[in-house]
Design an enzyme around this catalytic site. Sequence first.
Site: not given
Length: 396
Positions: A141-145
Site C-alpha cells: 500500500t502507499d503507507c506500507y509498500p
Amino acid sequence: MGVSKIRKTYKEINDKIKSGDVVVVTAEEMIGIVRDNGPEEAARQIDVVTTGTFAPMCSSGAFINFGHSVPGIKATHVWLNNVPAYGGVAAVDCYIGATELCADDPLNRVYPGEFLYGGGHVIQELVAGKKVHLRATGYGTDCYPRKEFETTVTMGTLPQATLCNPRNGYQNYNCAVNLTNKTIYTYMGTLRPKAGNASYCSAGELSPLFNDPCYRTIGLGTRIFLGGGVGYVTWRGTQHKPDVPRASNGTPLVPAGTLWVMGDMKQMLPEWLVGVSIQGYGCSLAVGLGIPIPILDAEMARFTGITDDQIFTRVVDYGVDYPQGKSGDLGRVSYAELKSGSITLDGKTVPTVPLSSMVKAREIAGTLKAWIKEGAFELGEPQFTLPAPVVPFPES
C-alpha cells in the site's frame, strides 16, 4: 442447611495477604479440613483455596506483535517457523493458534499422522527464549509498500506477545471409549477397539471449576496462575454451558463451564506451556492453569471440600456416537474410579488413561499457595462472574 454465619469480602482477604496473616491451603488439603471440622468452621479457618490443572487445551493461542520493518509492510499472511498465523488483525499483528499445523505437514495422508510441529510448539519455543523464523507477505500500500519480509524473532525482540485462550479449564469432560473393532485416533488420544481403554481429562478434586461449580467467585478480572505467570479470566469461554445436569453438590455430570483467559507471555515459562502432538489428530498446547478460590462463606468451603468420589462424568463412545453427533451415554463413573486405573463397563474391566497430569496440577496449586502466602499474589475481584446455572442442583 443453616445460613452461614461467616462472611468475608475480597478486601478483607487481600488485607490478610498484605499483612501476612492469610491462611491458604490447596484444594486437596481443604478436603480433610472440611471433613474434620465442617464447612462453617472450615470457612472460619481458611481464607483461600488454590486449585490447578495441566492438560492439552486446544482452544489456545497467542496474539503477537512483531514490530514494523523498514520500509513497512501490511502483513496479510504470516508464518512462524513455517506454521501459518492469522494476519487479518493489523499491519504487524498476528494470531497463532495452538492447533495450527506446519505448512508442509502431510497431515493424515499418511495415516495416522504424527503432527510433529504446530502452533503450540511455536508458543513453547517463544516462551523458552528460542529463535523463531518469521515470514510475512503483503500486497503493498502507499503507507506500507513492502510486500515480503523475513526475520528471526525471540520473545525478547517482540514488542508484545499475549497468550489469549478462548476456551480453557473445561468444567468436566467426557470419558472416552471406542466400541468399534478398530483402533481410532482422537483428541482424547488413541482408543483401542472394543473398549480396550478409556481416556479422561481432568484433575478432578483439584480442578478449578469443580471447586467453584456455580461460578460464584470466578469471572471477569479473576487473577490466575497461567502458563507459569500471572493471567486473568477475561470472559466466559466458548462453549460455556452452565445449564446441564448436576449432582446435588453442584458439580456438573457432563461438560459445562469454560474460561477465556489471557496473560503476558513474556513472564511465562516453557514447562507450563508445552506443545503437544496427538497421533492421528493434530497439535495442541498443554496449559498450566490455577485459580485461587476465596472462602467467602461456608458454602464456598463446602464446594472446595469436594472429593473425587463425589464428582462424576459420562462415558461416551468415540467410535460411532461422538463423531456422528449422537448423544449416547454409556453410564457414569467417578473420578475416584478413573484415577484408580480402571473402570467397569458392561461388566468388563477397562484400563483408564489420563490426559491431564495430577503431578503438575499439585505443583500449580502449591505454587499459587506459596505466591499468596508470600504476599506476591492478591485476589482479583471479578467485575461480574460467569453465567451460572439457572437451577444449581437439579439432580439429587
